[in-house]
Design a protein around this motif. Sequence first.
Motif, PDB file in Angstrom:
ATOM      1  N   PHE A 121       0.829  -1.206   0.000  1.00  0.00           N
ATOM      2  CA  PHE A 121       0.000   0.000   0.000  1.00  0.00           C
ATOM      3  C   PHE A 121       0.866   1.260   0.000  1.00  0.00           C
ATOM      4  O   PHE A 121       0.666   2.168  -0.801  1.00  0.00           O
ATOM      5  N   LEU A 122       1.840   1.307   0.907  1.00  0.00           N
ATOM      6  CA  LEU A 122       2.737   2.468   1.003  1.00  0.00           C
ATOM      7  C   LEU A 122       3.563   2.640  -0.268  1.00  0.00           C
ATOM      8  O   LEU A 122       3.766   3.753  -0.745  1.00  0.00           O
ATOM      9  N   LEU A 123       4.018   1.513  -0.831  1.00  0.00           N
ATOM     10  CA  LEU A 123       4.821   1.553  -2.059  1.00  0.00           C
ATOM     11  C   LEU A 123       4.017   2.135  -3.223  1.00  0.00           C
ATOM     12  O   LEU A 123       4.516   2.983  -3.975  1.00  0.00           O
ATOM     13  N   VAL A 124       2.752   1.725  -3.351  1.00  0.00           N
ATOM     14  CA  VAL A 124       1.892   2.216  -4.433  1.00  0.00           C
ATOM     15  C   VAL A 124       1.579   3.696  -4.248  1.00  0.00           C
ATOM     16  O   VAL A 124       1.633   4.481  -5.203  1.00  0.00           O
ATOM     17  N   VAL A 125       1.262   4.102  -3.005  1.00  0.00           N
ATOM     18  CA  VAL A 125       0.945   5.506  -2.735  1.00  0.00           C
ATOM     19  C   VAL A 125       2.147   6.402  -3.042  1.00  0.00           C
ATOM     20  O   VAL A 125       2.014   7.435  -3.711  1.00  0.00           O
ATOM     21  N   VAL A 126       3.334   5.996  -2.591  1.00  0.00           N
ATOM     22  CA  VAL A 126       4.555   6.778  -2.855  1.00  0.00           C
ATOM     23  C   VAL A 126       4.840   6.825  -4.353  1.00  0.00           C
ATOM     24  O   VAL A 126       5.186   7.878  -4.895  1.00  0.00           O
ATOM     25  N   SER A 127       4.666   5.689  -5.039  1.00  0.00           N
ATOM     26  CA  SER A 127       4.889   5.640  -6.495  1.00  0.00           C
ATOM     27  C   SER A 127       3.933   6.572  -7.229  1.00  0.00           C
ATOM     28  O   SER A 127       4.335   7.284  -8.159  1.00  0.00           O
ATOM     29  N   LEU A 128       2.659   6.587  -6.806  1.00  0.00           N
ATOM     30  CA  LEU A 128       1.667   7.461  -7.441  1.00  0.00           C
ATOM     31  C   LEU A 128       1.994   8.935  -7.202  1.00  0.00           C
ATOM     32  O   LEU A 128       1.827   9.766  -8.098  1.00  0.00           O
ATOM     33  N   LEU A 129       2.469   9.256  -5.999  1.00  0.00           N
ATOM     34  CA  LEU A 129       2.856  10.633  -5.698  1.00  0.00           C
ATOM     35  C   LEU A 129       4.068  11.065  -6.534  1.00  0.00           C
ATOM     36  O   LEU A 129       4.121  12.189  -7.031  1.00  0.00           O
ATOM     37  N   ILE A 130       5.025  10.156  -6.707  1.00  0.00           N
ATOM     38  CA  ILE A 130       6.202  10.453  -7.545  1.00  0.00           C
ATOM     39  C   ILE A 130       5.776  10.655  -8.991  1.00  0.00           C
ATOM     40  O   ILE A 130       6.214  11.602  -9.658  1.00  0.00           O
ATOM     41  N   LEU A 131       4.894   9.769  -9.489  1.00  0.00           N
ATOM     42  CA  LEU A 131       4.378   9.903 -10.859  1.00  0.00           C
ATOM     43  C   LEU A 131       3.621  11.202 -11.045  1.00  0.00           C
ATOM     44  O   LEU A 131       3.726  11.862 -12.085  1.00  0.00           O
ATOM     45  N   SER A 132       2.857  11.594 -10.020  1.00  0.00           N
ATOM     46  CA  SER A 132       2.115  12.847 -10.074  1.00  0.00           C
ATOM     47  C   SER A 132       3.061  14.038 -10.178  1.00  0.00           C
ATOM     48  O   SER A 132       2.830  14.967 -10.948  1.00  0.00           O
TER      49      SER A 132
END
Length: 201
Positions: A121-132
Amino acid sequence: MATDESIHKLLDGGRAADILLWKDRNLSAVVLAGATLIWFLFEVVEYNIIPLVCQIAALAMLVIFIWSNAAPLLNIAPPRIPEVIISEHAFRQIAQIIHYKLAHTVSALYDIACGKDLKKFLLVVVSLLILSEIGSSYSFTSLLYLGFLCAHTLPALYQRYEIEVDHLAARGSEDIKRFYKRIDSNFLNKIPRGPVKTKVK
């Protein structure tokens, strides 16, 4: 350690895999040059898609007009446009593949969002924030081109430097695991959670 054949198979084999792995260097270079030209036209020259398509169509019609009218005079064959027919079956197959991939992705994201695996969950959220953050810094055309560039060069580079990449990836994975354990023990384990209910069979 993966072999050349397994990397080729991982990329679904066929002509596309040959192009991505630079087995046909001339064709791979042409594809890369074409993508770079498209990126240059849309990002640097700031062409819009509609004027570009209209200008290409007008140029093609002009060439065909001159060729058709000059053919009898020069005793050459008039131009023939090959008929490209995509069957309904092909469209259905593409739609089914897109639907399957989309449904699978949504299902996986839903499972992660439910919090069953906190690490994921944390990995996906951080990845989405980086992509954003990346998406707000670059245009969509540049991101598409960057994605294409990665897809077009990374498989071939991995195939060439496989041992070094695997070694670096293993070290990076160990570092990430150690970092997560530190975060987990110092922060995540201190978050209060409700009692876990067990399902009655």
